[in-house]
Design an enzyme around this catalytic site. Sequence first.
Site, short mmCIF file in Angstrom:
data_model
loop_
_atom_site.label_atom_id
_atom_site.label_comp_id
_atom_site.label_asym_id
_atom_site.label_seq_id
_atom_site.Cartn_x
_atom_site.Cartn_y
_atom_site.Cartn_z
N TYR A 192 0.88 -1.18 0.00
CA TYR A 192 0.00 0.00 0.00
C TYR A 192 0.91 1.23 0.00
CZ TYR A 192 -3.99 2.84 1.80
OH TYR A 192 -4.99 3.77 1.99
N LYS B 244 -1.49 -1.43 -4.09
CA LYS B 244 -2.50 -0.39 -4.10
C LYS B 244 -1.76 0.94 -4.13
CE LYS B 244 -5.95 2.23 -1.77
NZ LYS B 244 -6.49 2.74 -0.50
#
Lengths: 306, 306, 306, 306
Positions: free
Chosen positions: C137, C165
Site C-alpha cells: 500500500y 494499491k
Amino acid sequence: MSTLNLHGIVPPVVTPLTHDYKVDKPSLRRVIKHLLDGGVHGLFLLGSTSEVVFLNAQQRADVMEVAVQEAGGRVPLVAGVIDPTTDRTIAYARQAKEMGVDGLVVTSQFYTRTSQAETIDHFSYIKDAVDLPIVAYDIPVCVQLKLARETVRELYDRKIICALKDSSGDEGNMRMLMRDFAAHPDFAILTGSETLVDYAMLGGAHGNVPGLGNVDPAGYVRLYNAAKAGDWNAARAEQLRLIELFEIVFQGVPHTSPNASGVGGFKTAMYLMGLIENRHMSRPNKVLPDAAVEKIRSILTSTGLL
Amino acid sequence: MSTLNLHGIVPPVVTPLTHDYKVDKPSLRRVIKHLLDGGVHGLFLLGSTSEVVFLNAQQRADVMEVAVQEAGGRVPLVAGVIDPTTDRTIAYARQAKEMGVDGLVVTSQFYTRTSQAETIDHFSYIKDAVDLPIVAYDIPVCVQLKLARETVRELYDRKIICALKDSSGDEGNMRMLMRDFAAHPDFAILTGSETLVDYAMLGGAHGNVPGLGNVDPAGYVRLYNAAKAGDWNAARAEQLRLIELFEIVFQGVPHTSPNASGVGGFKTAMYLMGLIENRHMSRPNKVLPDAAVEKIRSILTSTGLL
Amino acid sequence: MSTLNLHGIVPPVVTPLTHDYKVDKPSLRRVIKHLLDGGVHGLFLLGSTSEVVFLNAQQRADVMEVAVQEAGGRVPLVAGVIDPTTDRTIAYARQAKEMGVDGLVVTSQFYTRTSQAETIDHFSYIKDAVDLPIVAYDIPVCVQLKLARETVRELYDRKIICALKDSSGDEGNMRMLMRDFAAHPDFAILTGSETLVDYAMLGGAHGNVPGLGNVDPAGYVRLYNAAKAGDWNAARAEQLRLIELFEIVFQGVPHTSPNASGVGGFKTAMYLMGLIENRHMSRPNKVLPDAAVEKIRSILTSTGLL
Amino acid sequence: MSTLNLHGIVPPVVTPLTHDYKVDKPSLRRVIKHLLDGGVHGLFLLGSTSEVVFLNAQQRADVMEVAVQEAGGRVPLVAGVIDPTTDRTIAYARQAKEMGVDGLVVTSQFYTRTSQAETIDHFSYIKDAVDLPIVAYDIPVCVQLKLARETVRELYDRKIICALKDSSGDEGNMRMLMRDFAAHPDFAILTGSETLVDYAMLGGAHGNVPGLGNVDPAGYVRLYNAAKAGDWNAARAEQLRLIELFEIVFQGVPHTSPNASGVGGFKTAMYLMGLIENRHMSRPNKVLPDAAVEKIRSILTSTGLL
C-alpha cells in the site's frame, strides 16, 4: 578575518521606491545614513529584503551607486547578485564589480532544480569570472536547495567563498559549521536571523544580517557589542526587545503573503520613522492595510523607536 | 477555441547552443523544421525545457527571431516570459510582443514566496501591460506555488488567461479543472506530461506540451490524432512506445541533477539524430557522460528513431 | 492473476460506529450487502477510509468478523494491518489471518523515518511471519515514504508481495510500473484514486480501491466494466458522474481537516442513503456541520443516488 | 513550576532489548542508575529515542515498571503515550497512570492528517480521560504537523498542558514561545535538541530532553548547571564537547536510515561503555556495521567517555 573583514551587524538594506517604482535615491541616502549612524559594520545591498529579485539592472545599479557614494570606504559593502542561473548571475556580478562594491553575495540556482555538485560548479564559474570575494547565501526557502555542510567546506577549501550568510533556519547545522570552522577564522559565518542573534554569537558567529536592522540598527549594534563583550544578560535583554519589535513583520498576514508582510512591515516602520518617503513595494505586493500600520506604530512606540 | 487556437502537440522547443553558449541558429532552424515536419500544432518557445531561466534577453530574442522566421503564421507560437517577478516578466512580455509571437506563457512569481491573491494580481498586471493572449503555466516544482483551481477560474473569468499548461503532476486536480471548463471550450487545457497524454486526452485535454516531442514530434502527433479519433488502443500503444523513449531522461542521474539529466537526455538524442550540432547545456550543467550517451543511443534504436 | 485474484472494484470499507464508538455491526452488514449488491469484486477492510489507525484490536476484530460472515468466499477479502512498525504490524497480521481474511494490506513504517532498504526488510519480516498474500500500500501522504519503482520490483521478485494499491498520486510513476509489470500479469496494480479510474484502466491497471465506492459501488462497477470492454466513452461518462459525486469530500473544509472532511463526506452520504445508523467518526473528528450535510444531500440528488 | 516540576536534564531513556526483542530489564536498570548517578533531573520514558512506536503494550509496561522501581519518587518520571490517534493514545495513557508515572507526553495525531483544531480536541479528550499532567511533544518530522504558537497557548490557557518538549527544529518559534510564556513560569519549555542546549537556556528554556544524555548524562548536567549559573563560557565549552560526541549519530548513514543511525549510535556507545548487554534495535532496524562501531569507539575515546 577574510579580506572582506565581514563581521558584526550587516543589514540587508531596504530599497525605497518612488510612486512610479524607481529607486527613491534621497530616501535611500537617508536609510544608509541611518544605518551608519547606528554603527553598523557593513552593508548588504540587494538581498532578499531589498526586493532584489523584483529589481532590474538599472534599479540595481542605482542602489549600488547611492550606497557606494554614501558609504564607500567606511564599511564593507557587499551586493547580492541574485538571479536564477550561473551566467545571468555572472552578468550581475560584473555589474557589481563595476559599481565598486567590495564583495558579492551568491545563492544557489533557482527555478531550475539543481544539486550540490552543480551548485559547487555554479559558485566556481562565478568566482572564475569576477575577481571579488564571495559570500555564500544559504536560503533554501527561496531556492529550494540547502547548502550541505560538505558543500560549504569544499567551496572554502577551494578558496571560492570567504563567508556564509546562513538564512536556512537550521541552527543545528549552522552550529556544526561554526565548530568545523573554529580553526579557520578567515571564514566568516553570519546568521540571517533577527531573533536568534545572541544564540548565534554564543555559538561563535561573526555577525548578523538582520532585515530588522533597517529599523533599529543601533539596537542590533548594542546586541552585537554586548555579545562580543561576553555580557550575555545584556545581549539577551536587547534581543528580547528586538523580538518584540519583530512582531511588525506579522501584521499583514493572513491577507498578505509572508514575504510582502515582512518587507511591508519594515517599510511601514521606516516610513513612520520618517526615513523613507512612502512605503510602496514592488508589484504585485500591496502596501499593508491601515490596521497593520496602526499596530506597527504601536509596536514602534512600545519598543522606544517612536 | 481561444483566439490563440492552442491545441494539439505544442512542444517546448529545446534551445541548441554553440560552444560559446550562443543560440545555435542553424541547429534551431533544423529543430523547428523537424517539429513542423512532424506535424506539430504549435510551438512553445522559451519554456523550462528550453533552459529559459538560463537565457539572457539577447538569447531569448535570438530564439524568437529564428522561430518567427521559420514558423510564423504556420502554427501558433507562444513564448515563455519567465522571470522571478511581475515587472521583470512584463519587460520580457514586451520583448516577446515585439518579436512577433502570438501568445505569452506566464508562471507565478518565484524566489519570493507569494500567494494565490498576489499571483492573480501578477497575471493581471502583465495582461494590462501587454496585449497578447496569456497561457498560465502551473509548475509548482519550479516556483513552489500550485495554481489553485479557484485561481485558474478567476483568471479565466476576468479574461486574463485563455489557456493552462498544467505541469503540476496533480492529475486529479487537472481532471476537476477539465470538468469545470467543459462548458467553456474557449479555454484550452494542455498537459505538460510526456507519459500521460492518452490519459489527459481521455479526460478532455486540448493538447500536450511534451519536452520529448523535440525528439519524436511525429510520435506525439500520432498519439494525439489517435486520441482525437477515439482510437484509444492506438493512442495507448503509441504512448507506451513514447514511455519507453522517455527513459532517455533518467540516464544522467544520480550524478547529474534531474533537470540536467532531462534536458541532457533530449539534447543527446537530438545530437545523435543529427538535429543539433552539439549537446551543450547552459552552465553549470554538464553534457551527459559517455555511458548515458550509449544508453540513449540504444533506446533511440529500440524505439525506431535511429 | 495472483492467488488472491485481486482485481476490479475493491472498496475500502467504511467502518460504521455506534454512539459510544463501538463497531456498529448491523450498519456494517448493510454496507457490505450494499457493496456486494453493487457488484464489487473484492473488499478492502481496515484501510485509511475505514479509520483503521483509530481502531483498536477489538474494533478491528469486529470488522473482520462481520465481513467474513457476510462476504467470505464470495469475493476476496483483504485487510489492512496498519500500525507504525514491523512487529506491531505482524501482530495485526496474525489477527487478520485468524479472522479468516484472504490477504493483507501493508504500508511502510511511519512515525519513525525509514528508508527503501528498511521498508524491504519490513515487508520481508511480515511475509516470513504470516503466510498470507500481501498487497503493498503506497500512501506517502500518510507514511512520508514513497515506494520506489525499484522497491516494488524487488518485493515482487522476492515473492513478498503480489499486488500494489497505489495511492501515491504519482500517476507517472504508476504508469511506468504498469509498463514494467506488463509481462507479469500475476502482479495486480490497483489505483487508490476515485477520479482517475478510467485513466488507470487505460494504462493497464487491474482495478480500483475507491473510498467513494462505499457510496456508489454500482457506479464504479459500471465504470470498470465499460473500461474492461474498451468502451472508453461510457467509462469516461461514468467517471465524470463520479467526479461530480466526489465533491462530497470537500464540504467540511476549511473548518475540518481534509481527512475528516473526506471520511465525513462518505459517512454523511451513507447516512442519508439509509445505509448507516449515524455518521459519527472516531475522535477527535467531528460530524460535518449542517451546511455540509445539505450540500451533500443535494449532490446525492443531482447524481441520482437520492 | 508546574506540578510536575519538570526542568533540567530529562533524558529520553533508551530501551535496551534482548536477543528476542524483549525489554532487557537488567540493562535498563543499569541505564537508569547511570542516568541518576549522572545527576539528571527527570526521566522521559517511551520517547522517540526509546523506539516507542516499535514497542507493544507489554514492552511499554515493562519499561515503566522498571523505571518506577528504580527511580520513582527521586525524580519526575514522564512517559510517552504515543500512538496514531486519540482513543488509542488514551488507552496508553491509562496504562501509564496505572504504572505510576508522574506525567504523560503526548504528540499530535499521525498517519491521519490532522489540523490545529483537531489537535486541540485530541489533547483535550486525553486530559479529560486521564488525570495526569500532560507535556505536549512537538515533533513535526514524525507527525507532519507543527504545533502552532497559538495552539500551545490555547492548550495552556485551558489547563490541558503544563509543559512543552520542542523537537521541531524551529528555534525562532520556540524563542517567541519562551517570550510569550515569560510571565508564566508554571509552563515549562524544554528543548529536544542535543546541540543547542546553551542557546535554549540563554533563551529561557527550563530544560532539555537529550537523546545523547543516555550516553553522557553528567556532561548534560554540567552544561545545564553552568547555564543556570550564567557561566556561558563553561556552558559553551561543554556544549562543544557534546557536539563532538553527537557525531556518533551520523555513522550509520547513508546505508542506514537517519532514525536507525541515531538510535543505533546511542545503543552502540552504551554497549561499548558496558551499560547495555547488546545493541539490538527493534526490527527492521539493523545493528550498525563494524566500521561505524569503530568510529563510535574512537569518538567516545576522544570525548573522554572511554
